[in-house]
Design an enzyme around this catalytic site. Structure first.
Site, PDB file in Angstrom:
ATOM      1  N   ASP A  54       0.986  -1.268   0.038  1.00 10.56           N
ATOM      2  CA  ASP A  54      -0.096   0.085  -0.049  1.00 10.56           C
ATOM      3  C   ASP A  54       0.793   1.261   0.000  1.00 10.56           C
ATOM      4  O   ASP A  54       1.163   1.816   0.996  1.00 10.56           O
ATOM      5  CB  ASP A  54      -0.722   0.020   1.251  1.00 10.56           C
ATOM      6  N   ASP A  81     -11.317   5.159  -0.892  1.00  5.94           N
ATOM      7  CA  ASP A  81     -10.172   5.830  -0.428  1.00  5.94           C
ATOM      8  C   ASP A  81      -9.268   6.085  -1.628  1.00  5.94           C
ATOM      9  O   ASP A  81      -8.573   5.024  -2.460  1.00  5.94           O
ATOM     10  CB  ASP A  81      -9.444   4.684   0.470  1.00  5.94           C
TER      11      ASP A  81
HETATM   12  C1  SPV Z   1      -6.888   1.837   4.263  1.00  6.10           C
HETATM   13  O1  SPV Z   1      -7.665   1.178   4.541  1.00  6.10           O
HETATM   14  O2  SPV Z   1      -6.395   1.847   3.165  1.00  6.10           O
HETATM   15  C2  SPV Z   1      -6.409   3.150   5.130  1.00  6.10           C
HETATM   16  C3  SPV Z   1      -6.277   3.096   6.452  1.00  6.10           C
HETATM   17  O3  SPV Z   1      -6.210   4.116   4.336  1.00  6.10           O
HETATM   18  S1  SPV Z   1      -4.952   2.797   7.015  1.00  6.10           S
HETATM   19  O4  SPV Z   1      -4.574   1.584   6.782  1.00  6.10           O
HETATM   20  O5  SPV Z   1      -5.000   2.806   8.504  1.00  6.10           O
HETATM   21  O6  SPV Z   1      -4.101   3.647   6.459  1.00  6.10           O
HETATM   22 MG    MG Z   2      -5.693   3.673   2.430  1.00  5.56          MG
END
Ligand code: SPV
Ligand code: MG
Length: 298
Positions: A54, A81
Site C-alpha cells: 500500500d 479511499d
Molecule cells: C486503508 O484502509 O487503506 C486506510 C486506512 O487508508 S490505514 O490502513 O489505516 O491507512
Molecule cells: Mg488507504
C-alpha cells in the site's frame, strides 16, 4: 434517493455511521448484507489483493475498478479511499468525475506527499503535503463534482506524521473552509487519547471520521460521546479472508480427502446465494416460456 444523498442524510441524522472495509465486490456485498451503513474501498486492502504494498504502487485505474465493481453490486454507499488523489488538482478533478459517474458516493483524499505509504507501517514515510497544495486539491474536488451530495472527505495525517495536535486542528479547519464535507482524523496510537483530544478541541462543524485499527478497544459509545460521526473498520475483512484461506490451505495440503475440511468453508449454496445464481435460472425459465408463446419452442 441516490446513494450519495442517503450517505449525506445519514451523516446528518444518525448518531454514528458504521462503515465496513472491503476489497472487491464480494466482500462489499457481505459488508452490505451484515447491515453496515456504507463500504470503505480501502487502498491497503485493494493493494493487498494484488499482493502489492500500500504505497501508491497501483494506479487510479485499478483502485477505481475495484470501487466501481463494489458500487455496481451494492445498494449502500461506497466511500473510496483515493490516497493522495493520484497527482495534483487536475488529477483530482478527473478522479472525482470518474468516481461520481460510477455511482460511488464519496472519495477520501489524504494530505501526504505522493508516493504515500500506509499510515500504520512502522517507520513508514509520512511526509505532509503543504496545506496550500492540499487545499487546492479539495477546491478542485469540490468544483468538479456534479452532485452536491457527493461527499469529499479530507484526511488529516498530522498526528500520523508527528506534526502535532495544533497542526492537525489548523489543517482540519482549513480543509473544512475549503469545502471538505467531512474530516478523517487518523491516529496510529494504541489508545484513542489523541483522537479524543482532537475531537474535544474541534470547533468546526464538519463531521469527524475515525479508523480505529490500532486503538481497537475503543467503544462505540465512547466514539459517540466524543461526537464522532463515522467509524471505519478498514481492513478486518481482508485480514480474516487472509487468515481463513491460510488455515484452510495448511489443512488441505495435508488431507487425503477434502471431505475432512468441508465444514471449514462456506457451501456452494452460500456462494450461489451471493452471486444470485438462482435468479439466472428463474430468468432462463421465464425466457423459455416467452419463446414458447412466440412459437420458437414446442
Ligand atoms: C486503508 O484502509 O487503506 C486506510 C486506512 O487508508 S490505514 O490502513 O489505516 O491507512
Ligand atoms: Mg488507504
Amino acid at each position: 434517493m441516490s446513494k450519495s444523498e442517503v450517505l449525506r442524510k445519514d451523516l446528518e441524522s444518525k448518531s454514528i455511521l458504521k462503515v465496513g472495509g472491503a476489497f472487491d465486490a464480494m466482500s462489499a456485498k457481505l459488508v452490505e448484507n451484515s447491515g453496515f451503513d456504507a463500504v470503505w474501498a480501502g487502498s491497503f486492502a485493494i493493494s493487498a489483493t494484488h499482493a502489492l504494498p500500500d504505497a501508491s504502487i497501483l494506479t487510479m485505474t485499478e483502485f477505481f475498478d475495484a470501487a466501481s465493481s463494489m458500487s455496481s453490486t451494492c445498494e449502500i454507499p461506497i466511500i473510496a479511499d483515493c490516497d493522495t488523489g493520484y497527482g495534483g488538482p487536475s488529477n483530482v478533478r478527473h478522479m472525482v468525475q470518474k468516481y461520481e459517474s460510477a455511482g460511488i458516493s464519496s472519495i477520501c483524499i489524504e494530505d501526504k506527499t505522493f508516493p504515500k505509504q500506509n499510515s500504520l507501517l512502522e517507520n513508514g514515510k509520512n511526509d505532509l503535503l503543504s496545506q496550500k497544495e492540499f487545499v487546492a486539491k479539495i477546491l478542485a474536488a469540490k468544483e468538479s463534482r456534479n452532485d452536491k451530495n457527493f461527499i469529499i472527505i479530507a484526511r488529516v495525517e498530522a498526528l500520523i506524521s508527528g506534526a502535532g495536535m495544533n497542526e492537525a486542528l489548523n489543517r482540519a479547519t482549513a480543509y473544512e473552509k475549503a469545502g471538505a464535507d467531512a474530516i478523517l482524523i487518523h491516529s496510529k496510537q494504541k489508545t484513542p487519547d489523541e483522537i479524543f483530544e482532537f475531537t474535544d478541541s474541534w470547533k468546526g462543524s464538519a463531521p469527524i471520521v475515525v479508523v480505529p485499527t490500532t486503538y481497537d478497544s475503543v467503544k462505540i459509545s465512547e466514539l459517540e460521546s466524543h461526537k464522532i460521526k463515522m467509524v471505519i473498520y478498514a481492513n478486518q475483512t481482508l485480514r480474516v479472508a487472509h487468515m481463513a484461506m491460510t488455515r484452510l490451505l495448511e489443512d488441505m495440503i495435508k488431507v487425503d480427502h477434502i471431505s475432512d475440511i468441508k465444514d471449514k468453508m462456506s457451501t456452494m449454496q452460500d456462494i450461489f446465494d451471493l452471486q444470485e445464481m438462482y435468479d439466472i435460472k428463474n430468468k432462463e425459465k421465464k425466457l423459455e416460456e416467452e419463446l414458447k408463446k412466440l412459437g420458437y419452442i414446442n
